[in-house]
Enzyme design. Structure first.
Site, PDB file in Angstrom:
ATOM      1  N   ASP A   1      15.721  45.541  82.175  1.00  0.00           N
ATOM      2  CA  ASP A   1      16.319  44.521  81.310  1.00  0.00           C
ATOM      3  C   ASP A   1      15.195  43.862  80.517  1.00  0.00           C
ATOM      4  O   ASP A   1      14.023  43.970  80.893  1.00  0.00           O
ATOM      5  CB  ASP A   1      17.063  43.465  82.139  1.00  0.00           C
ATOM      6  CG  ASP A   1      18.191  42.788  81.372  1.00  0.00           C
ATOM      7  OD1 ASP A   1      17.892  42.163  80.330  1.00  0.00           O
ATOM      8  OD2 ASP A   1      19.352  42.888  81.794  1.00  0.00           O
TER       9      ASP A   1
ATOM     10  N   TYR B   1      29.108  47.069  66.221  1.00  0.00           N
ATOM     11  CA  TYR B   1      29.471  47.266  67.625  1.00  0.00           C
ATOM     12  C   TYR B   1      30.490  48.391  67.762  1.00  0.00           C
ATOM     13  O   TYR B   1      30.339  49.275  68.614  1.00  0.00           O
ATOM     14  CB  TYR B   1      30.026  45.968  68.226  1.00  0.00           C
ATOM     15  CG  TYR B   1      30.272  46.091  69.706  1.00  0.00           C
ATOM     16  CD1 TYR B   1      29.222  45.954  70.601  1.00  0.00           C
ATOM     17  CD2 TYR B   1      31.538  46.360  70.210  1.00  0.00           C
ATOM     18  CE1 TYR B   1      29.427  46.086  71.970  1.00  0.00           C
ATOM     19  CE2 TYR B   1      31.752  46.496  71.571  1.00  0.00           C
ATOM     20  CZ  TYR B   1      30.695  46.355  72.446  1.00  0.00           C
ATOM     21  OH  TYR B   1      30.912  46.494  73.801  1.00  0.00           O
TER      22      TYR B   1
END
Length: 260
Positions: A36, A157
């Protein structure tokens, strides 16, 4: 279904669906390797910080990750409020670069699971742009690509998830000789820290979807499906996209075909 002793890499491990996936893997006995941009030590045995929008960071990550792992779960992603260039780089270009660069270090019989989205349901209408994005080898070309194909922030997206579903299908047998399979999961709207970003950007369309649904999903709804596709119980599922959206995909299909 057990992951006892299995080593699994999970991107986006610090929050939302990724964090819940790590938690469930740990409960099943897995050795979890988290990736991450935001650091965490929760439910991971080893953590690597990386920026999936930066090819140099991705290449360094590939070199640092251990060999012989049993799964790569591509959960990390950005909402449309992050801007088209960043969304395309992280949700698609970065994901693909990591996967293709790391696959040789995966163990035979490993699983690759990509998190797509209900937003990908119209991928058939985006084939020209999907074919074009496959030709991008330089992340610096992302803005030019977005401008040419009219991929603005809100569209970014949808496009990245459409392309991801197609890429998953295309790689149904790519590593079959090693027993490595790739599948994806398409959640509907999910209660995570970035849900408000989706609603803000997608506006009326998202609001109408939420009215039809009985509730938004939760990470607890999605993570078990990811876990299943990473397990040996799904060994003959290949190149498949599993909708986990409270029935929303089927609702849209029925509405489009006057079958409600």
């Amino acid at each position: 279904m057990s992951f006892l002793g299995k080593k699994i890499v999970v991107t986006g491990c610090s929050s939302g669906i990724g964090a819940k996936t790590c938690e469930l893997l740990k409960q099943q006995g897995a050795i979890v390797i988290g990736v991450d941009r935001n650091t965490t030590s929760l439910n991971v045995d080893e953590f690597f910080q990386a920026d999936l929008s930066d090819p140099r960071s991705i290449d360094a990550l590939i070199a640092a990750l251990p060999a012989g792992t049993d799964g790569l779960l591509n959960v990390a992603g950005l909402p449309p409020t992050s801007g088209a260039v960043s969304v395309v780089r992280v949700n698609l270009l970065g994901l693909k670069r990591l996967t293709l660069g790391y696959v040789d270090k995966l163990a035979d019989g490993a699983a690759i699971v990509n998190v797509a989205s209900l937003a990908a349901l119209g991928w058939q209408d985006a084939i020209p742009a999907i074919k074009a994005v496959d030709k991008i080898t330089n992340f610096e070309d992302t803005e030019t690509f977005c401008n040419k194909h009219n991929i603005d922030d809100a569209r970014s997206y949808f496009f990245t998830k459409e392309a991801l579903v197609v890429w998953t299908m295309q790689n149904r047998w790519t590593w079959r000789n090693r027993g490595i399979r790739m599948n994806c999961v398409s959640p509907g709207p999910v209660e995570t820290p970035i849900l408000k970003d989706f609603l803000e950007t997608l506006g009326e369309r998202a609001a109408e979807d939420m009215k039809v649904m009985d509730r938004a999903g939760t990470p607890e709804d999605i993570a078990p499906v990811i876990i299943f596709l990473a397990s040996g119980d799904s060994a003959w599922i290949r190149g498949t996209n599993i909708a986990c959206d409270g029935g929303m995909f089927n609702h849209v299909q029925c509405a489009m075909n006057d079958l409600l």
